[in-house]
Enzyme design. Structure first.
Site, mmCIF file in Angstrom:
data_model
loop_
_atom_site.group_PDB
_atom_site.id
_atom_site.type_symbol
_atom_site.label_atom_id
_atom_site.label_comp_id
_atom_site.label_asym_id
_atom_site.label_seq_id
_atom_site.Cartn_x
_atom_site.Cartn_y
_atom_site.Cartn_z
ATOM 1 N N SER A 12 0.836 -1.211 0.000
ATOM 2 C CA SER A 12 0.000 0.000 0.000
ATOM 3 C C SER A 12 0.872 1.263 0.000
ATOM 4 O O SER A 12 0.483 2.283 -0.579
ATOM 5 C CB SER A 12 -0.985 -0.003 1.177
ATOM 6 O OG SER A 12 -0.316 0.104 2.403
ATOM 7 N N ASN A 13 2.035 1.205 0.625
ATOM 8 C CA ASN A 13 2.940 2.373 0.573
ATOM 9 C C ASN A 13 3.570 2.530 -0.807
ATOM 10 O O ASN A 13 3.744 3.654 -1.291
ATOM 11 C CB ASN A 13 4.017 2.261 1.658
ATOM 12 C CG ASN A 13 3.478 2.639 3.014
ATOM 13 O OD1 ASN A 13 3.307 3.817 3.315
ATOM 14 N ND2 ASN A 13 3.160 1.642 3.833
ATOM 15 N N LYS A 64 23.687 -12.927 1.993
ATOM 16 C CA LYS A 64 23.120 -11.610 1.685
ATOM 17 C C LYS A 64 23.944 -10.870 0.634
ATOM 18 O O LYS A 64 23.406 -10.227 -0.271
ATOM 19 C CB LYS A 64 23.047 -10.781 2.976
ATOM 20 C CG LYS A 64 22.301 -9.453 2.827
ATOM 21 C CD LYS A 64 22.389 -8.594 4.074
ATOM 22 C CE LYS A 64 21.641 -9.139 5.250
ATOM 23 N NZ LYS A 64 20.197 -8.834 5.211
ATOM 24 N N MET A 89 11.102 -6.711 4.371
ATOM 25 C CA MET A 89 11.304 -7.358 5.670
ATOM 26 C C MET A 89 12.709 -7.952 5.831
ATOM 27 O O MET A 89 12.874 -9.029 6.405
ATOM 28 C CB MET A 89 10.226 -8.448 5.859
ATOM 29 C CG MET A 89 8.814 -7.909 5.815
ATOM 30 S SD MET A 89 8.493 -6.640 7.068
ATOM 31 C CE MET A 89 8.351 -7.687 8.511
ATOM 32 N N ARG A 90 13.711 -7.237 5.312
ATOM 33 C CA ARG A 90 15.096 -7.712 5.467
ATOM 34 C C ARG A 90 15.996 -6.553 5.844
ATOM 35 O O ARG A 90 15.766 -5.434 5.387
ATOM 36 C CB ARG A 90 15.647 -8.256 4.136
ATOM 37 C CG ARG A 90 14.997 -9.471 3.721
ATOM 38 C CD ARG A 90 15.510 -10.047 2.420
ATOM 39 N NE ARG A 90 14.755 -11.265 2.285
ATOM 40 C CZ ARG A 90 15.062 -12.396 2.887
ATOM 41 N NH1 ARG A 90 16.172 -12.510 3.569
ATOM 42 N NH2 ARG A 90 14.279 -13.448 2.792
ATOM 43 N N LEU A 91 17.045 -6.866 6.592
ATOM 44 C CA LEU A 91 18.053 -5.840 6.860
ATOM 45 C C LEU A 91 18.873 -5.614 5.595
ATOM 46 O O LEU A 91 19.168 -6.567 4.861
ATOM 47 C CB LEU A 91 18.986 -6.290 7.986
ATOM 48 C CG LEU A 91 18.414 -6.235 9.401
ATOM 49 C CD1 LEU A 91 19.433 -6.793 10.389
ATOM 50 C CD2 LEU A 91 18.030 -4.813 9.781
ATOM 51 N N ILE A 92 19.236 -4.358 5.364
ATOM 52 C CA ILE A 92 20.088 -4.034 4.214
ATOM 53 C C ILE A 92 21.545 -4.260 4.627
ATOM 54 O O ILE A 92 21.962 -3.870 5.721
ATOM 55 C CB ILE A 92 19.857 -2.557 3.796
ATOM 56 C CG1 ILE A 92 18.391 -2.330 3.392
ATOM 57 C CG2 ILE A 92 20.806 -2.163 2.666
ATOM 58 C CD1 ILE A 92 17.925 -3.048 2.154
ATOM 59 N N HIS A 108 8.563 3.149 8.995
ATOM 60 C CA HIS A 108 8.316 2.201 10.084
ATOM 61 C C HIS A 108 7.061 2.637 10.849
ATOM 62 O O HIS A 108 6.913 3.828 11.160
ATOM 63 C CB HIS A 108 9.528 2.160 11.024
ATOM 64 C CG HIS A 108 9.380 1.140 12.103
ATOM 65 N ND1 HIS A 108 9.561 -0.211 11.878
ATOM 66 C CD2 HIS A 108 9.028 1.266 13.410
ATOM 67 C CE1 HIS A 108 9.337 -0.869 13.007
ATOM 68 N NE2 HIS A 108 9.014 -0.004 13.952
HETATM 69 C C1 GRF Z 1 4.040 -0.436 6.731
HETATM 70 O O1 GRF Z 1 3.296 -0.312 7.904
HETATM 71 C C2 GRF Z 1 5.445 0.050 6.922
HETATM 72 O O2 GRF Z 1 5.558 1.041 7.892
HETATM 73 C C3 GRF Z 1 6.159 -1.193 7.405
HETATM 74 O O3 GRF Z 1 5.576 -2.238 6.702
HETATM 75 C C4 GRF Z 1 4.235 -1.900 6.355
HETATM 76 C C5 GRF Z 1 4.089 -2.132 4.882
HETATM 77 O O4 GRF Z 1 2.756 -2.024 4.461
HETATM 78 N N1 GRF Z 1 7.589 -1.081 7.212
HETATM 79 P P1 GRF Z 1 2.424 -2.031 2.906
HETATM 80 O O5 GRF Z 1 3.015 -3.301 2.319
HETATM 81 O O6 GRF Z 1 3.051 -0.808 2.305
HETATM 82 O O7 GRF Z 1 0.935 -2.015 2.806
#
Ligand code: GRF
Length: 199
Positions: A12-13, A64, A89-92, A108
């Protein structure tokens, strides 16, 4: 500004960044989606918007550094100037951090340094805080530890569920991320941390 967005899930972001570009409030182009979860919904969003995708599974690489080298080649070949993590969902690691120093940001869903790491919204709910929010920060080698660029608070009212809070935070994120990216791109030299300029 030529952007790559890294995401692992719903996206969604990612969508809010595309929408801001479309409506003219963010001067950038999204040249690549990097996704470590083949099949994630964000890949459908990219396909619908015509954004090229590089997807990979970390388990297909020995470490990595190896997969980040491949990502780096894709970024370079598309002339990527800036990376926005959006639910990646990974550290860079060092490969990307050194190639894109101060040009990687993350969003975040808490007011950092409170509730870093996974399930920040659940952590805030469990803690019973009355105010939480969203943070945009530069990425360093730590977990949600880089210099903070922007934050927006979200108040939690009595009786709200974790889902209610998540919906409010996401709504804030979708405004804050594109707006902050535009400010970064316009205002190089104006981001302060510990009293001195970061970029
Ligand atoms: C968001 O809440 C962002 O802050 C976090 O992961 C979520 C991702 O949501 N890092 P989406 O995949 O952008 O909907």
């Amino acid at each position: 500004m030529k952007l790559a967005i890294f995401a692992s899930g719903n996206g969604s972001n990612f969508q809010s960044i595309l929408d801001a570009i479309e409506n003219g409030t963010l001067q950038a182009t999204v040249e690549l989606l990097v996704c470590d979860k083949p099949g994630a919904f964000v890949m459908e969003r990219a396909a619908a918007a015509g954004v090229p995708v590089f997807s990979f599974s970390a388990k297909d690489y020995s470490n990595k550094e190896e997969y980040e080298q491949e990502i780096l080649e894709k970024l370079k070949s598309r002339g990527i100037e800036f990376i926005a993590l959006a639910g990646y969902m990974r550290l860079i690691g060092n490969v990307l951090l050194s190639a894109y120093e101060k040009r990687i940001v993350n969003i975040h869903p808490s007011l950092l340094p409170a509730f870093p790491g996974k399930d920040a919204i659940g952590q805030a709910f469990e803690a019973g805080v009355k105010v939480t929010g969203a943070t945009i920060h530069f990425v360093d080698a730590g977990m949600d530890t880089g210099p903070i660029i922007a934050q927006q608070a979200v108040e939690i009212s009595d009786g709200e569920t974790e889902e209610d809070i998540a919906a409010k935070i996401h709504q804030v994120e979708h405004q804050l991320y594109p707006k902050t990216l535009q400010q970064i791109f316009e205002g190089s030299g104006k981001i302060f941390y510990h009293g001195s300029t970061v970029v």
